[in-house]
Write a protein that holds these residues in place. Structure first.
Motif, PDB file in Angstrom:
ATOM      1  N   CYS B  46      43.314  49.678  37.242  1.00  0.00           N
ATOM      2  CA  CYS B  46      43.385  48.529  36.330  1.00  0.00           C
ATOM      3  C   CYS B  46      42.015  47.854  36.197  1.00  0.00           C
ATOM      4  N   THR B  47      41.301  47.737  37.303  1.00  0.00           N
ATOM      5  CA  THR B  47      40.003  47.052  37.231  1.00  0.00           C
ATOM      6  C   THR B  47      39.035  47.831  36.335  1.00  0.00           C
ATOM      7  N   VAL B  50      40.139  47.255  32.719  1.00  0.00           N
ATOM      8  CA  VAL B  50      39.717  45.927  32.264  1.00  0.00           C
ATOM      9  C   VAL B  50      38.193  45.899  32.074  1.00  0.00           C
ATOM     10  N   LYS B  53      37.529  46.882  28.820  1.00  0.00           N
ATOM     11  CA  LYS B  53      38.204  45.991  27.857  1.00  0.00           C
ATOM     12  C   LYS B  53      39.462  46.618  27.237  1.00  0.00           C
ATOM     13  N   GLN B  55      42.423  46.164  28.166  1.00  0.00           N
ATOM     14  CA  GLN B  55      43.576  45.259  28.201  1.00  0.00           C
ATOM     15  C   GLN B  55      43.871  44.612  26.854  1.00  0.00           C
ATOM     16  N   LEU B  80      49.416  46.636  32.905  1.00  0.00           N
ATOM     17  CA  LEU B  80      48.729  45.755  31.965  1.00  0.00           C
ATOM     18  C   LEU B  80      49.561  45.461  30.720  1.00  0.00           C
ATOM     19  N   SER B 137      33.856  47.943  36.981  1.00  0.00           N
ATOM     20  CA  SER B 137      35.186  47.357  37.124  1.00  0.00           C
ATOM     21  C   SER B 137      35.108  45.849  36.941  1.00  0.00           C
ATOM     22  N   ASP B 139      37.637  42.065  37.263  1.00  0.00           N
ATOM     23  CA  ASP B 139      38.840  41.475  37.853  1.00  0.00           C
ATOM     24  C   ASP B 139      40.020  41.626  36.890  1.00  0.00           C
ATOM     25  N   ALA B 140      41.062  42.330  37.331  1.00  0.00           N
ATOM     26  CA  ALA B 140      42.195  42.617  36.453  1.00  0.00           C
ATOM     27  C   ALA B 140      43.386  41.724  36.750  1.00  0.00           C
ATOM     28  N   SER B 141      43.277  40.916  37.806  1.00  0.00           N
ATOM     29  CA  SER B 141      44.481  40.245  38.316  1.00  0.00           C
ATOM     30  C   SER B 141      45.185  39.393  37.265  1.00  0.00           C
ATOM     31  N   PHE B 143      45.487  39.971  34.238  1.00  0.00           N
ATOM     32  CA  PHE B 143      46.102  40.776  33.176  1.00  0.00           C
ATOM     33  C   PHE B 143      47.318  41.572  33.657  1.00  0.00           C
TER      34      PHE B 143
END
Lengths: 483, 483
Positions: B46-47, B50, B53, B55, B80, B137, B139-141, B143
């Motif tokens: 996921c990171t 993200v 971009k 997401q 996501l 990478s 921060d995906a948290s 999303f």
């Protein structure tokens, strides 16, 4: 145009009898029924209900012991799409009258044993189960539901609120479905399992076993009432793999157990209140898997439970929210903060009968129970919100104190309640049951070294036994009046 | 005010990692991941998404073999809340282009192996899985979805309709949920099971194994592709308890088997078309439990299946509709009458992408398959209404191939039918009408560059004209007799 969500399912009994007709469905005394035979027995009951024109009723009340006749009758009413009010057999007549009146029921089907108690009931049609099964029958086939509407109410159970009159909890097919699925995803039930049902069918603990049986295709061994000697024998002989118990039943069975249960035995599902750590440790030493769980009438049985892998490691916790259940602690921003337990799941009742108030807050159901989640996400119960003692601004959770008291030698059990106090608003007082003399000084010293000072009870009252409901729940209100 | 039905559930991966963090989730080659580790690997992916971009995309296409990287990427996109278009790796470039265009996708994540095939793709962002995992990478948290909206689409898979162009089948979380629950109520999966996934993740057969893994908390042993020798060894060594197969895979495994599988082995789940009775009897003699099943992309995997008790007694049947599934035969008033199979269940797709027509008729989904129910309620499949050819588990729709053939110079018209084949169950054969000589090599080369290999006819028969009805409809049955 998108497809609408499915709101109906094939009639569960029909479906189950079609899928696994030869699998065992029910055992009662020496009799056994496969699902095909169960369906036959239920359809037979339907013909008598239709013979009595019961199919026109919107709602019918039932009252009885856990007999096969009651089992068939409950399922038969469900087949006909009639809402059932499950009456607690231990209620006094005025309590029964209140529920019948509140639910606007004018037909009560009861077991003959309760005839004299019900005698004074006026303006009510009463049919005993025996009379029903001897009565004229009529073709019921056109009244049997092909499908169950998931959002229809099928069962109503009254729970006593803390604010006076009991309220009728409406349970839909979807509630029971979600409950059964959540439980199965936690602890898979297979065709080899037999679930011992010695908890009352009129409680969600027993009723949910019936529903699981239809949904899983699982055998139920039904007991008229909790008969510990017989059940102990049956567990030794491998006649059941799972048993639902409340703390009182668990302790009683423990006291009888003198050798290991059959290797077929899998676990005890423990609900209906907290249990002391000491008892759980005895179970561990006796090779009894105890799965603690948490649920209520409003959630159609368990919503939180341990699993076998964590049962011992997290002794004292009631587990984690089941897969289809969302849970949070009101106001908590990190682990171990105590607050009210909030729930979201298809298990949750659409509401109380005749109460128009929404039962949820932003989609969350407020349980009225206090608890916290540890850093691993395990739920620990504190007392009911209403049982909380606030002393000088400090929260005191009776359960926490009771757990400490119960570990003192010769104390069998205890109950802590709040007593009004002009200085502290309230102070804790403990009722204790002992099996020999207790040295009060030693007890106080022990508690003082294990608890904050404000939590140490200011008074100890020795009693022969604690007041409890018939399913073993402590009646704190009664104690409060004895202070 | 009644409580609304729950339309959201806790994020499945989060929930599963919270419930059983230490349980095995995935095995691939010599590597293993617990659910906590799987979650870690997916969050890591996921990171990178993200960081790229991704997401912000509504929809993303993925293309690859069954690798752990693809597994993580699919789950990451789901985390996501991005809809995935699962691209069949065997498709020719024009077929891929059609799907990307139809689904309005402008980002394709692919495995490096497919780079040269994809080279000509213009107006499309391409990210290889290797590049993705080496990329920056972020921060995906914020999303990551806390909850899954059950009615949101999570996966899209294209199937060829009878009218030419393939259609994108939208699959919601509810579809996958209902599918997993129905399968589990038929054949309970426990924490001891490992499901071998050697069917493609881009098919519902493979994708549904991933979803079941999250929902049940079950281990998946993933194979890059179907490697019969290795899988045979692993089954002998008890490395899997359940395996999903299509007839071609089953036969291949049978041909390799020279001793009994490990006693841990439970059953083969057979989908993807009918299988001959002789093979099933060999399985029976070889102590292999084969669970026949029936389902399709539109039903998010199985809706009908046998169970272990009936597998042998009802050899040849695909079983009974699963507990949450309603099934009827259109027009049938008694057993053994053949008609179109109609379905109702939460499994069923809300519809095809960019097609506004309702997919159901009075709430029933018409499968386009012919079959009948015997007196015990077991379903037997007859041929597909549309004369579908199933070759090695892949659906081949004649019209789609004919459309391509007809574009070749000098071909007036064509008709494709299936020919029975001992290896692939069936292979396509083409009848062609031409106005001059055709170079067969050139035709084959043309088709190979425009169609997946399995769709290219194995034989061409030149005829003066095609048999047709008076109103011009092709009579495929007559052709079949001429092969």
């Amino acid at each position: 145009m998108p497809l609408k969500k499915v709101c109906k399912m094939d009639n569960w009994l029909k479906k189950r009898a079609s899928l696994t007709p030869k699998r065992m469905a029910l055992s009662y005394h020496e009799q056994n029924w496969t699902f095909a035979e169960l369906q036959q027995a239920v359809l037979e009951t339907c013909t008598h209900l239709v013979g009595q024109k019961v199919q026109t009723a919107k709602r019918v009340a039932v009252l009885g012991n856990n007999t096969s006749q009651l089992y068939f009758t409950i399922l038969a009413l469900q087949q006909l799409g009639i809402e059932m009010v499950l009456i607690n057999k231990n209620l006094a007549l005025p309590e029964i009258e209140y529920q019948l009146h509140d639910a606007n029921v004018d037909l009560l089907i009861y077991e003959d044993e309760f005839q004299s108690k019900l005698q004074p009931l006026k303006s009510m049609t009463l049919i005993s189960l025996n009379d029903l099964h001897d009565s004229i029958s009529a073709d019921a086939s056109s009244f049997i539901k092909d499908e169950f509407n998931l959002d229809q109410v099928t069962s109503i159970m009254y729970t006593s609120g803390t604010t006076g009159n009991p309220k009728g909890v409406m349970q839909t097919f979807r509630n029971h479905w979600s409950s059964a699925i959540g439980a199965d995803l936690n602890l898979p039930v297979t065709a080899k399992d037999t679930w011992i049902c010695a908890v009352p069918l009129f409680h969600i603990s027993g009723f949910s076993i019936m529903m699981r049986s239809l949904i899983y295709g699982m055998n139920v061994r039904l007991y008229e009432h909790f008969n510990p000697e017989l059940i102990n024998q049956d567990l030794l002989n491998g006649k059941g793999t799972i048993i639902s118990v409340v703390p009182y039943m668990l302790k009683k069975l423990l006291s009888l157990k003198d050798s290991d249960y059959s290797e077929k035995f899998s676990y005890m599902l423990l609900g209906g209140g907290a249990i002391d750590r000491k008892t759980l440790e005895i179970c561990k030493d006796s090779n009894i898997n105890v799965i603690q769980s948490y649920g209520m009438t409003e959630t159609a049985s368990q919503v939180v439970a341990l699993n076998l892998a964590d049962a011992i490691r997290k002794l004292g916790s009631v587990g984690k929210p089941l897969f289809p259940v969302s849970l949070k602690i009101k106001g908590a921003t990190k682990p171990n903060q105590i607050g009210e337990i909030l729930l979201k799941a298809d298990n949750i009742t659409p509401g109380y009968l005749n109460h128009s108030a929404p039962i949820t807050n932003n989609g969350w159901f407020a349980t009225g129970d206090l608890g916290y989640l540890d850093a691993d996400g395990f739920l620990y119960l504190k007392s009911r919100l209403s049982e909380l003692i606030i002393s000088g601004g400090e929260n005191i959770y009776p359960l926490e104190i009771e757990n400490v008291i119960n570990q003192f030698p010769n104390i069998i059990e205890s109950a802590v309640v709040g007593k009004a106090d002009s200085t502290w608003d309230a102070v804790p007082v403990a009722f204790i049951v002992t099996d020999s003399m207790i040295n009060l000084k030693k007890l106080t010293a022990y508690l003082t070294s294990n608890l904050a000072k404000y939590k140490v009870p200011k008074k100890f009252i020795v009693v022969d036994k604690l007041p409890k409901t018939h399913n073993g729940k402590l009646q704190r209100k009664k104690l409060q009046s004895q202070i």
